[in-house]
Scaffold this active site. Sequence first.
Site: not given
Length: 387
Positions: A38-41, A72, A130, A133, A178
């Site tokens: 987490e928060h490494t990207d 949609s 989170g 989507s 993502d």
Amino acid sequence: MTRQQQLIDAVTRSFEAAFSASPALTVQAPGRVNLIGEHTDYNNGFVLPCAIDYQAVAVASKRDDAIIRIQSVDYDNEVHQFSIADDIEFHDGNMWVNYVRGVIKCLLARGYQFAGADISFSGNVPQGAGLSSSAALEVVLGQVFKELYQLDLSQQEIALNGQQAENEFVGCACGIMDQLVSAKGEAGHALLIDCESLATKSVKMPAELNVVIINSNKKRGLVDSEYNKRRQQCEQAASFFGKASLRQLSQDELLAKESELAADVFKCARHVVTENARVLESVEALEQGDLKALSSLMAASHASMRDDFKITTSEIDALVDIVKQTIGERGGVRMTGGGFGGCIVALVPNDLVEPVRAAVAANYQAQTGLKEDFYICSAMAGAGRIG
């Protein structure tokens, strides 16, 4: 009927009603959950997400002109129309329209040539939880044009195109994780991503483990301002050491200079440096089926987010504790995502899924006043054609 088949049926019916024809093509792109990292990207580090079996599905057919007509299903079957022969600009309407416009504009800017299309899409990735989507939508649209027009477009480029659309057109400064796992995931596997080189490696998940995602329904506050603050602190630490990013910083180098750094900057850097190591150790634990080691690593990740990076909340911590007490060392649990609310992720053996559900139902609302949403997922394949 599977969740995927329900989506396929819904988009096909809507396409036929809107466009008076049957679609030529069906594609899907999954959402994702980050197992650890987490928060490494944005620090050019390592992440270990997996694609989950909540997804976006699109059906489409070619057109002979330059018109895009896209529907949609999730927004009351709204149909939006524009021409790719015109300059594609930001649209002041429902936000989903700008993801579509952005993806197509970026594909054209990359030199890909195609004509118009009729498209209908829907998704069951929970919005606001989170679970990406928006990335699923960006990737499914890239996949539509790759398949419809046989574009020489790699899965990595579909992901990069989606990220570019979100960064430059929609205006959200997301990393690549993502989109990349949505485009390149493999069934039954997590995906190790090196955010510096974009190299990926599929990591087999033990067959007995379920990916359980629990939404705390704690409304995520402070995310933007605190995210930017953490990012600045990470950049400050990297700059202090003369490094391009914290990816290049070793734990020994960091510890040797602790007294020279502001306490909060040191702690942010320590989270990132130790989290990168935990991701690589988690890959090893998964490959060896070592659930005890995985349990310890996910617990350490959560503690680091809570105590060093300071991005958890009392509700998230309570949820993690409830699950941890139920699964012990037979699986792992931690907060996942940007922080300040949102979801936790747990890797849970088959026989403990219902006990975890029962424990959370019995204790979480009583402790916090909030009611959780509970999702049982499998690691699924990334984007591709399904019909």
